[in-house]
Design a protein around this motif. Structure first.
Motif, PDB file in Angstrom:
ATOM      1  N   THR A  91       0.862  -1.197   0.000  1.00  9.98           N
ATOM      2  CA  THR A  91       0.000   0.000   0.000  1.00  9.98           C
ATOM      3  C   THR A  91       0.889   1.234   0.000  1.00  9.98           C
ATOM      4  O   THR A  91       1.696   1.423   0.918  1.00  9.98           O
ATOM      5  CB  THR A  91      -0.915   0.015   1.226  1.00  9.98           C
ATOM      6  OG1 THR A  91      -1.698  -1.200   1.236  1.00  9.98           O
ATOM      7  CG2 THR A  91      -1.844   1.214   1.192  1.00  9.98           C
ATOM      8  N   VAL A  92       0.727   2.057  -1.038  1.00  7.95           N
ATOM      9  CA  VAL A  92       1.526   3.275  -1.169  1.00  7.95           C
ATOM     10  C   VAL A  92       0.634   4.472  -0.869  1.00  7.95           C
ATOM     11  O   VAL A  92      -0.357   4.717  -1.567  1.00  7.95           O
ATOM     12  CB  VAL A  92       2.129   3.396  -2.578  1.00  7.95           C
ATOM     13  CG1 VAL A  92       2.989   4.654  -2.672  1.00  7.95           C
ATOM     14  CG2 VAL A  92       2.951   2.156  -2.917  1.00  7.95           C
ATOM     15  N   GLU A  93       0.960   5.199   0.179  1.00  2.69           N
ATOM     16  CA  GLU A  93       0.173   6.361   0.583  1.00  2.69           C
ATOM     17  C   GLU A  93       0.762   7.630  -0.009  1.00  2.69           C
ATOM     18  O   GLU A  93       1.969   7.731  -0.246  1.00  2.69           O
ATOM     19  CB  GLU A  93       0.126   6.461   2.113  1.00  2.69           C
ATOM     20  CG  GLU A  93      -0.530   5.275   2.780  1.00  2.69           C
ATOM     21  CD  GLU A  93      -0.511   5.389   4.288  1.00  2.69           C
ATOM     22  OE1 GLU A  93       0.264   6.238   4.814  1.00  2.69           O
ATOM     23  OE2 GLU A  93      -1.245   4.638   4.962  1.00  2.69           O
ATOM     24  N   ALA A  94      -0.125   8.590  -0.252  1.00  2.00           N
ATOM     25  CA  ALA A  94       0.315   9.865  -0.824  1.00  2.00           C
ATOM     26  C   ALA A  94       0.955  10.742   0.246  1.00  2.00           C
ATOM     27  O   ALA A  94       0.724  10.565   1.452  1.00  2.00           O
ATOM     28  CB  ALA A  94      -0.865  10.588  -1.448  1.00  2.00           C
ATOM     29  N   GLU A  95       1.759  11.676  -0.199  1.00  2.00           N
ATOM     30  CA  GLU A  95       2.361  12.625   0.719  1.00  2.00           C
ATOM     31  C   GLU A  95       1.303  13.589   1.252  1.00  2.00           C
ATOM     32  O   GLU A  95       0.243  13.776   0.631  1.00  2.00           O
ATOM     33  CB  GLU A  95       3.475  13.411   0.010  1.00  2.00           C
ATOM     34  CG  GLU A  95       4.629  12.546  -0.456  1.00  2.00           C
ATOM     35  CD  GLU A  95       5.691  13.347  -1.190  1.00  2.00           C
ATOM     36  OE1 GLU A  95       5.404  14.531  -1.500  1.00  2.00           O
ATOM     37  OE2 GLU A  95       6.769  12.822  -1.454  1.00  2.00           O
ATOM     38  N   ALA A  96       1.576  14.183   2.358  1.00  2.00           N
ATOM     39  CA  ALA A  96       0.631  15.124   2.956  1.00  2.00           C
ATOM     40  C   ALA A  96       0.394  16.296   2.007  1.00  2.00           C
ATOM     41  O   ALA A  96       1.334  16.862   1.446  1.00  2.00           O
ATOM     42  CB  ALA A  96       1.167  15.622   4.293  1.00  2.00           C
ATOM     43  N   GLY A  97      -0.889  16.631   1.816  1.00  5.51           N
ATOM     44  CA  GLY A  97      -1.249  17.746   0.941  1.00  5.51           C
ATOM     45  C   GLY A  97      -1.225  17.410  -0.527  1.00  5.51           C
ATOM     46  O   GLY A  97      -1.290  18.319  -1.378  1.00  5.51           O
ATOM     47  N   ALA A  98      -1.152  16.119  -0.897  1.00  3.56           N
ATOM     48  CA  ALA A  98      -1.125  15.734  -2.302  1.00  3.56           C
ATOM     49  C   ALA A  98      -2.473  15.992  -2.959  1.00  3.56           C
ATOM     50  O   ALA A  98      -3.532  15.913  -2.316  1.00  3.56           O
ATOM     51  CB  ALA A  98      -0.747  14.262  -2.427  1.00  3.56           C
ATOM     52  N   SER A  99      -2.435  16.264  -4.263  1.00  2.00           N
ATOM     53  CA  SER A  99      -3.660  16.578  -5.010  1.00  2.00           C
ATOM     54  C   SER A  99      -4.517  15.330  -5.180  1.00  2.00           C
ATOM     55  O   SER A  99      -3.999  14.218  -5.344  1.00  2.00           O
ATOM     56  CB  SER A  99      -3.295  17.150  -6.372  1.00  2.00           C
ATOM     57  OG  SER A  99      -4.444  17.299  -7.174  1.00  2.00           O
ATOM     58  N   ALA A 100      -5.826  15.536  -5.213  1.00  2.00           N
ATOM     59  CA  ALA A 100      -6.776  14.443  -5.411  1.00  2.00           C
ATOM     60  C   ALA A 100      -7.400  14.496  -6.801  1.00  2.00           C
ATOM     61  O   ALA A 100      -8.347  13.750  -7.076  1.00  2.00           O
ATOM     62  CB  ALA A 100      -7.864  14.492  -4.343  1.00  2.00           C
ATOM     63  N   ASP A 101      -6.874  15.339  -7.696  1.00  2.00           N
ATOM     64  CA  ASP A 101      -7.434  15.487  -9.036  1.00  2.00           C
ATOM     65  C   ASP A 101      -7.006  14.306  -9.910  1.00  2.00           C
ATOM     66  O   ASP A 101      -5.828  14.101 -10.175  1.00  2.00           O
ATOM     67  CB  ASP A 101      -6.952  16.808  -9.646  1.00  2.00           C
ATOM     68  CG  ASP A 101      -7.654  17.119 -10.962  1.00  2.00           C
ATOM     69  OD1 ASP A 101      -8.440  16.264 -11.439  1.00  2.00           O
ATOM     70  OD2 ASP A 101      -7.416  18.205 -11.525  1.00  2.00           O
ATOM     71  N   ALA A 102      -8.001  13.537 -10.380  1.00  2.12           N
ATOM     72  CA  ALA A 102      -7.735  12.382 -11.247  1.00  2.12           C
ATOM     73  C   ALA A 102      -8.473  12.538 -12.574  1.00  2.12           C
ATOM     74  O   ALA A 102      -8.886  11.535 -13.173  1.00  2.12           O
ATOM     75  CB  ALA A 102      -8.138  11.098 -10.553  1.00  2.12           C
ATOM     76  N   GLY A 103      -8.616  13.784 -13.061  1.00  2.00           N
ATOM     77  CA  GLY A 103      -9.312  14.030 -14.315  1.00  2.00           C
ATOM     78  C   GLY A 103      -8.357  14.246 -15.469  1.00  2.00           C
ATOM     79  O   GLY A 103      -7.145  14.436 -15.291  1.00  2.00           O
ATOM     80  N   LEU A 104      -8.909  14.191 -16.701  1.00  2.00           N
ATOM     81  CA  LEU A 104      -8.134  14.418 -17.920  1.00  2.00           C
ATOM     82  C   LEU A 104      -8.408  15.807 -18.474  1.00  2.00           C
ATOM     83  O   LEU A 104      -9.533  16.306 -18.423  1.00  2.00           O
ATOM     84  CB  LEU A 104      -8.474  13.363 -18.980  1.00  2.00           C
ATOM     85  CG  LEU A 104      -7.915  11.949 -18.786  1.00  2.00           C
ATOM     86  CD1 LEU A 104      -8.398  11.049 -19.919  1.00  2.00           C
ATOM     87  CD2 LEU A 104      -6.395  11.948 -18.724  1.00  2.00           C
TER      88      LEU A 104
END
Length: 567
Positions: free
Chosen positions: A148-161
């Motif tokens: 399980t790879v967790e994102a860094e603190a404050g990472a963006s949640a945008d998964a759009g094109l």
């Protein structure tokens, strides 16, 4: 009875030999230890390294010997760094371990670097585990690792094109960031489709799969966008492959310009949708037969494409040879990309003859040691030793110009001018002859055993028959017949009578004999001369003649025979 027992023994020996030849040796194989392969399931943050523990344990109590495993992982999320007795990369890792003497467990640690947020699986592709006696073990429990790879603190949640394009074909409906499902149509000659996708956030990653090996009917292409914090969104493209050529959308026929190809008449298209051109081509205006039409030309390919429309209104691209004024259908052949792990060959591997060591520069950077054809200043290819995705080790040929890989097939020495089919025929014939020769040897051995058995049987029978004395009808040994004296006299008289009859029938011979006797007497000069021919007289040895020797008198009762006495 002994002959019957001997025959049964010979038959049993022959049957035993036949069973020994026909019984598969594999039936004699015994199974060894049963083992379990297990992993740890760690958690890590993007950009950091993480250790994954691999353990092989004996479940049946036998000591372990060695193991060889091929592992697979997601290279978009994880990057292999290092590990004892391990090597690999680009989604595959080879692990080889040797257990300590008497140990029932083998363990190692593999280090990976987390590239992006998400969940990655590490699975076993192939495995070979042996016990201390070099017997292959049975893997009863096979596990896998979930990293399980967790994102860094404050990472963006945008998964759009931001944009999405395909080639050839046109998306329907038009692209929108909020629309996640599209469709596109291509012709029967299209085997792959190019997808260009750009994410809204630069820290997000885009993964596209399903673009190659398109089949007739509907195909699905997935475009997965993973945000920096690990969240993801999938854009789906339904690609429909239909009958006809590479379709050119919106094609408009150019009046009376026609072309006949394979007895089928086409109209030359004056215009079409430029976005439907195959990858690597661009649209431009071309003068065909004095009329300007839209065509496609290769950006790095010296090819010219013209769009033709058949009687049913279907449009597709053809390659036009301006010098020959001829058309040929535009077709592409593509292969599914595969990775090969570069290995260093051990002493048991022989490098093909005619090659010398060289260095191969990879397109993405890095160098690989291999072998190039000896004596060539600018080699077009080189070979290297590697392992494919199925764990098979062999030599591979790398094209230095096109950066493509294929298995290396060594040229057959001394068969210049012989086709591959002819060579295979010779090999097949040779194999058949070897098989026939082996079968003949088996038949000869079998016949030899049978003949030996028959000889032994014959000897035994002859010995039994020859060892017994001859018997008369009563089962007793035969005795010599004894004749009475009067029987011998009667036989002598019969013999004398037969001799007199013969002399009467041959008077001339007797006259000649008398003349011969008289001549002999005259030549001899008197009575003392010996006759030329000896006369014989039949004498009964059992008569009561007193002049017989005493030995004859004593044995006359024991031997009643007739003897010829030389007078």
């Amino acid at each position: 009875m002994k002959i019957i027992k001997l025959k049964k023994a010979l038959l049993g020996a022959v049957m035993t030999c036949m069973l020994a030849v026909t019984v598969p040796w594999g039936m004699l194989t015994s199974f060894a230890a049963s083992v379990r392969i297990a992993f740890s399931d760690p958690t890590v943050t993007v950009g950091q390294e993480v250790d994954v523990t691999l353990k092989i344990s004996s479940l049946s109590g036998e000591a372990l010997g060695r193991s060889s495993l091929m592992l697979s992982y997601d290279p978009d999320i994880l990057e292999f760094v290092s590990g004892p007795d391990a090597s690999g990369g680009a989604g595959s890792v080879s692990v080889r371990q040797t257990a300590e003497a008497g140990a029932q467990q083998m363990a190692t640690s593999l280090t990976f670097r987390a590239l992006q947020a998400g969940s990655a699986q590490i699975t076993v592709s192939t495995q070979e585990v042996y016990d201390a006696d070099e017997q292959i073990a049975t893997v009863d429990r096979l596990g896998s690792s979930t990293v399980t790879v967790e994102a860094e603190a404050g990472a963006s949640a945008d998964a759009g094109l931001k944009s999405l394009k395909v080639s050839p074909g046109t998306l329907s409906p038009e692209f929108s960031t909020d629309v996640t499902e599209y469709s596109v149509s291509v012709g029967p000659d299209v085997t792959k489709i190019a997808v260009s996708a750009e994410a809204n956030d630069e820290s997000a990653t885009v993964t596209v799969n399903g673009t190659s090996n398109l089949q007739m009917g509907e195909n699905t292409v997935n475009c997965v966008v993973t945000a920096a914090d690990g969240q993801s969104q999938t854009y789906i493209i339904h690609v429909t492959k239909t009958e006809g050529g590479a379709e050119a959308g919106g094609a408009v026929a150019a009046g009376d310009l026609t072309v006949v190809i394979d007895q089928v008449q086409y109209n030359v298209a004056q215009s079409f949708d430029v976005t439907t051109l195959p990858e690597g081509f661009e649209g431009f205006t071309y003068n065909y037969k004095g009329q300007d039409i839209m065509a496609g030309r290769g950006i790095q390919k010296d090819l010219l494409l013209i769009c033709l429309v058949n009687g049913d209104g279907e449009a597709k691209f053809f390659i036009y040879d301006e010098a020959k004024d001829s058309f040929s259908a535009y077709m592409e052949v593509s292969t599914t990309p595969k990775s090969v792990i570069v290995l260093t060959p051990d002493e048991s591997v022989t490098v093909p003859a005619g090659f010398t060591e060289g260095i191969m520069n990879l397109p993405g950077g890095g160098q690989v040691s291999g072998w190039v054809p000896a004596g060539e200043e600018n080699p077009q290819y080189m070979i290297f030793y590697g392992m494919n995705w199925n764990g098979v080790k062999e030599f591979y040929r790398y094209d230095l110009e096109e950066n493509t890989i294929q298995r290396y097939f060594q040229d057959i020495p001394g068969v210049s001018g012989i086709s591959s089919d002819q060579y295979q025929d010779v090999v097949g014939t040779y194999s058949d002859l070897l098989h026939d020769y082996d079968m003949r040897g088996i038949v000869i051995i079998f016949l030899g055993v049978v003949c030996a058995g028959l000889v032994v049987t014959l000897i035994v029978v002859l010995k039994k028959k020859g060892g017994k004395p001859k018997t008369d009808d009563g089962g007793k040994p035969e005795k010599k017949s004894r004749r009475k004296p009067e029987d011998h006299l009667a036989a002598a008289e019969q013999a004398a009578s037969r001799e007199a009859d013969v002399r009467k029938e041959e008077p001339e011979e007797e006259a000649l004999d008398e003349n011969r006797d008289q001549g002999s007497e005259n030549a001899g000069g008197g009575e003392g001369s010996a006759p030329e021919e000896d006369d014989f007289q039949l004498v009964d040895l059992d008569s009561d003649d007193e002049e017989l020797p005493e030995e004859r008198q004593e044995n006359k009762d024991e031997d009643d025979d007739i003897e010829l006495i030389d007078l």
